[in-house]
Write a protein that holds these residues in place. Structure first.
Motif, PDB file in Angstrom:
ATOM      1  N   VAL A   1     -35.134  51.188  77.822  1.00  0.00           N
ATOM      2  CA  VAL A   1     -34.695  49.959  77.147  1.00  0.00           C
ATOM      3  C   VAL A   1     -34.631  50.174  75.635  1.00  0.00           C
ATOM      4  CG1 VAL A   1     -35.427  47.605  76.539  1.00  0.00           C
ATOM      5  CG2 VAL A   1     -35.422  48.340  78.933  1.00  0.00           C
ATOM      6  N   ILE A   2     -35.700  50.708  75.065  1.00  0.00           N
ATOM      7  CA  ILE A   2     -35.756  50.902  73.617  1.00  0.00           C
ATOM      8  C   ILE A   2     -34.687  51.879  73.142  1.00  0.00           C
ATOM      9  CG2 ILE A   2     -37.171  51.744  71.701  1.00  0.00           C
ATOM     10  CD1 ILE A   2     -39.632  50.740  73.243  1.00  0.00           C
ATOM     11  N   THR A   3     -34.531  52.980  73.873  1.00  0.00           N
ATOM     12  CA  THR A   3     -33.551  53.989  73.469  1.00  0.00           C
ATOM     13  C   THR A   3     -32.133  53.445  73.562  1.00  0.00           C
ATOM     14  OG1 THR A   3     -35.032  55.716  74.301  1.00  0.00           O
ATOM     15  CG2 THR A   3     -32.774  56.356  73.812  1.00  0.00           C
ATOM     16  N   ALA A   4     -31.842  52.665  74.603  1.00  0.00           N
ATOM     17  CA  ALA A   4     -30.511  52.061  74.729  1.00  0.00           C
ATOM     18  C   ALA A   4     -30.237  51.127  73.553  1.00  0.00           C
ATOM     19  CB  ALA A   4     -30.405  51.304  76.047  1.00  0.00           C
ATOM     20  N   ALA A   5     -31.224  50.333  73.178  1.00  0.00           N
ATOM     21  CA  ALA A   5     -31.063  49.418  72.048  1.00  0.00           C
ATOM     22  C   ALA A   5     -30.849  50.177  70.743  1.00  0.00           C
ATOM     23  CB  ALA A   5     -32.285  48.503  71.945  1.00  0.00           C
ATOM     24  N   ILE A   6     -31.524  51.309  70.603  1.00  0.00           N
ATOM     25  CA  ILE A   6     -31.343  52.128  69.399  1.00  0.00           C
ATOM     26  C   ILE A   6     -29.945  52.735  69.374  1.00  0.00           C
ATOM     27  CG2 ILE A   6     -32.056  54.289  68.294  1.00  0.00           C
ATOM     28  CD1 ILE A   6     -34.941  53.568  69.100  1.00  0.00           C
TER      29      ILE A   6
ATOM     30  N   ILE B   1     -28.694  48.025  67.835  1.00  0.00           N
ATOM     31  CA  ILE B   1     -29.041  46.601  67.836  1.00  0.00           C
ATOM     32  C   ILE B   1     -30.009  46.271  66.702  1.00  0.00           C
ATOM     33  CG2 ILE B   1     -30.317  44.825  69.113  1.00  0.00           C
ATOM     34  CD1 ILE B   1     -29.085  46.046  71.686  1.00  0.00           C
ATOM     35  N   PHE B   2     -31.058  47.056  66.567  1.00  0.00           N
ATOM     36  CA  PHE B   2     -32.059  46.787  65.532  1.00  0.00           C
ATOM     37  C   PHE B   2     -31.457  46.923  64.135  1.00  0.00           C
ATOM     38  CE2 PHE B   2     -34.252  48.809  69.168  1.00  0.00           C
ATOM     39  CZ  PHE B   2     -34.983  47.703  69.602  1.00  0.00           C
TER      40      PHE B   2
ATOM     41  N   SER C   1     -40.175  46.499  64.706  1.00  0.00           N
ATOM     42  CA  SER C   1     -38.815  47.031  64.805  1.00  0.00           C
ATOM     43  C   SER C   1     -38.180  47.216  63.440  1.00  0.00           C
ATOM     44  CB  SER C   1     -37.948  46.114  65.670  1.00  0.00           C
ATOM     45  OG  SER C   1     -38.450  46.056  66.985  1.00  0.00           O
ATOM     46  N   LEU C   2     -38.462  46.289  62.529  1.00  0.00           N
ATOM     47  CA  LEU C   2     -37.936  46.429  61.162  1.00  0.00           C
ATOM     48  C   LEU C   2     -38.425  47.722  60.513  1.00  0.00           C
ATOM     49  CD1 LEU C   2     -38.190  42.829  59.635  1.00  0.00           C
ATOM     50  CD2 LEU C   2     -36.131  44.258  59.735  1.00  0.00           C
ATOM     51  N   VAL C   3     -39.652  48.090  60.806  1.00  0.00           N
ATOM     52  CA  VAL C   3     -40.248  49.273  60.180  1.00  0.00           C
ATOM     53  C   VAL C   3     -39.772  50.561  60.854  1.00  0.00           C
ATOM     54  CG1 VAL C   3     -42.412  50.513  59.757  1.00  0.00           C
ATOM     55  CG2 VAL C   3     -42.274  48.038  59.380  1.00  0.00           C
ATOM     56  N   TYR C   4     -39.726  50.583  62.195  1.00  0.00           N
ATOM     57  CA  TYR C   4     -39.519  51.836  62.918  1.00  0.00           C
ATOM     58  C   TYR C   4     -38.150  52.015  63.575  1.00  0.00           C
ATOM     59  CZ  TYR C   4     -44.568  52.357  62.406  1.00  0.00           C
ATOM     60  OH  TYR C   4     -45.835  52.478  61.890  1.00  0.00           O
ATOM     61  N   PHE C   5     -37.399  50.943  63.776  1.00  0.00           N
ATOM     62  CA  PHE C   5     -36.157  51.061  64.549  1.00  0.00           C
ATOM     63  C   PHE C   5     -34.891  50.768  63.753  1.00  0.00           C
ATOM     64  CE2 PHE C   5     -38.742  49.813  68.569  1.00  0.00           C
ATOM     65  CZ  PHE C   5     -39.254  51.105  68.649  1.00  0.00           C
ATOM     66  N   VAL C   6     -35.006  50.455  62.494  1.00  0.00           N
ATOM     67  CA  VAL C   6     -33.829  50.155  61.665  1.00  0.00           C
ATOM     68  C   VAL C   6     -33.458  51.406  60.871  1.00  0.00           C
ATOM     69  CG1 VAL C   6     -32.910  48.762  59.778  1.00  0.00           C
ATOM     70  CG2 VAL C   6     -34.370  47.706  61.525  1.00  0.00           C
ATOM     71  N   GLU C   7     -32.230  51.879  61.078  1.00  0.00           N
ATOM     72  CA  GLU C   7     -31.771  53.077  60.371  1.00  0.00           C
ATOM     73  C   GLU C   7     -31.850  52.881  58.857  1.00  0.00           C
ATOM     74  OE1 GLU C   7     -28.325  55.434  62.364  1.00  0.00           O
ATOM     75  OE2 GLU C   7     -27.960  53.313  62.796  1.00  0.00           O
TER      76      GLU C   7
ATOM     77  N   ASP D   1     -34.158  58.616  65.834  1.00  0.00           N
ATOM     78  CA  ASP D   1     -33.615  59.950  66.144  1.00  0.00           C
ATOM     79  C   ASP D   1     -34.537  60.706  67.094  1.00  0.00           C
ATOM     80  OD1 ASP D   1     -31.334  59.820  64.277  1.00  0.00           O
ATOM     81  OD2 ASP D   1     -32.894  59.822  62.737  1.00  0.00           O
ATOM     82  N   PHE D   2     -35.842  60.600  66.868  1.00  0.00           N
ATOM     83  CA  PHE D   2     -36.794  61.287  67.744  1.00  0.00           C
ATOM     84  C   PHE D   2     -36.753  60.711  69.158  1.00  0.00           C
ATOM     85  CE2 PHE D   2     -40.975  61.907  69.688  1.00  0.00           C
ATOM     86  CZ  PHE D   2     -41.091  63.288  69.595  1.00  0.00           C
ATOM     87  N   LEU D   3     -36.673  59.381  69.273  1.00  0.00           N
ATOM     88  CA  LEU D   3     -36.623  58.760  70.596  1.00  0.00           C
ATOM     89  C   LEU D   3     -35.344  59.141  71.333  1.00  0.00           C
ATOM     90  CD1 LEU D   3     -38.049  55.206  69.808  1.00  0.00           C
ATOM     91  CD2 LEU D   3     -39.185  57.093  70.986  1.00  0.00           C
TER      92      LEU D   3
END
Length: 300
Positions: free
Chosen positions: A11-16, A20-21, A71-77, A85-87
């Protein structure tokens, strides 16, 4: 959590991958607005968004979604601690892990003939940069004192994150990143806007075959020595290139077989087994033995 881990990661990887984030960033958007940006089918997207909400990585209120603080800290490019990128790298390589039982059983056809799944250079390098930004680069900068050192060779330097960190701390230090051509193309892009760029050179080369230079003050081997068969070649090359009182820095993820720690090192050892079961994985005790046999004195 262990039972649901593959679904959660999916789920998280698909959203990345759908960004989405990043599209949300610090905004609140409806499912239709997000779908327009992602070029997605709204009702399918909503299923994914609701799963993200259940996980606590998105918040939903008044028919609009927004990022959680996490998510703001870790999932926003673009964020310093972005780990997307790691995920994605881990997700790309997930199929390889299905052959682990066969490797452990000694199924030669699986372990020797089945091709490995590899991400492209850029994804891999950016993924390693994600890890470095989570504290690895700062830890290295705080741990070593390069006062008086002028010239460093960053062997297999990848994104340049460790050269940048050490050049930040030591204004007199100049670093040369030695890596293969495809990697250096990505390196050049990633250091383009860094102030330290003027003290960082890029050099195409093979650290198993090419000289690392002459009278070098510091050689950094970061994520380079993981295979016993090539360890002494790299270490000897470094020995021959350093000044008499030169400094060799080795960083990486190594398991301690006596304590099965650290966790990342132990898991990374399994990852190397999955990549190529024929290689003998380097442990911290094996590394120390090789370093001493070349003639280096170990300090911590």
């Amino acid at each position: 959590d262990i039972m649901l881990a593959p679904w959660i990661t999916g789920v998280i990887t698909a959203a990345i991958r759908l960004k989405i984030f990043s599209f949300l960033s610090d905004r609140e958007l409806t499912v239709e607005e997000i779908a327009s940006k992602c070029k997605a089918i709204p009702n399918c997207l909503k299923t994914l968004l609701d799963a993200c909400t259940s996980l606590g990585i998105l918040e939903f209120e008044n028919d609009k979604y927004k990022n959680s603080h996490f998510s703001l800290v870790y999932f926003v490019e673009g964020q310093r601690l972005y780990v997307g990128d790691f995920l994605m790298l881990v997700n790309d390589e997930s199929l390889q892990w299905f052959k682990l039982p066969d490797i452990i059983r000694g199924n030669e056809k699986i372990s020797k003939d089945q091709p490995s799944v590899r991400s492209d250079y850029k994804t891999f390098i950016k993924a390693m940069n994600n890890i470095g930004n989570l504290g690895e680069a700062e830890a290295l900068k705080d741990m070593v004192d390069l006062s008086g050192c002028k010239r460093m060779i960053d062997v297999g330097g990848g994104s340049g994150i460790y050269s940048i960190a050490l050049c930040q701390k030591h204004p007199e230090l100049h670093s040369t990143i030695l890596d293969v051509k495809d990697t250096l193309t990505v390196t050049e892009e990633m250091i383009a806007n860094r102030q330290e760029k003027k003290r960082i050179d890029l050099l195409e080369g093979d650290f198993l075959k090419d000289s690392l230079g002459d009278n070098v003050d510091v050689i950094l081997l970061s994520d380079v020595i993981y295979e016993e068969s090539t360890a002494k070649i790299v270490l000897r090359n470094a020995w021959n290139s350093l000044t008499q009182n030169g400094l060799l820095i080795i960083r990486g993820y190594y398991a301690n077989p006596e304590k099965s720690r650290p966790l990342f090192g132990a898991l990374f050892a399994v990852k190397q087994l999955v990549d190529d079961a024929r290689k003998k994985t380097m442990t911290i005790s094996m590394l120390e033995k090789n370093v001493r046999e070349i003639g280096f004195e170990i300090t911590r």
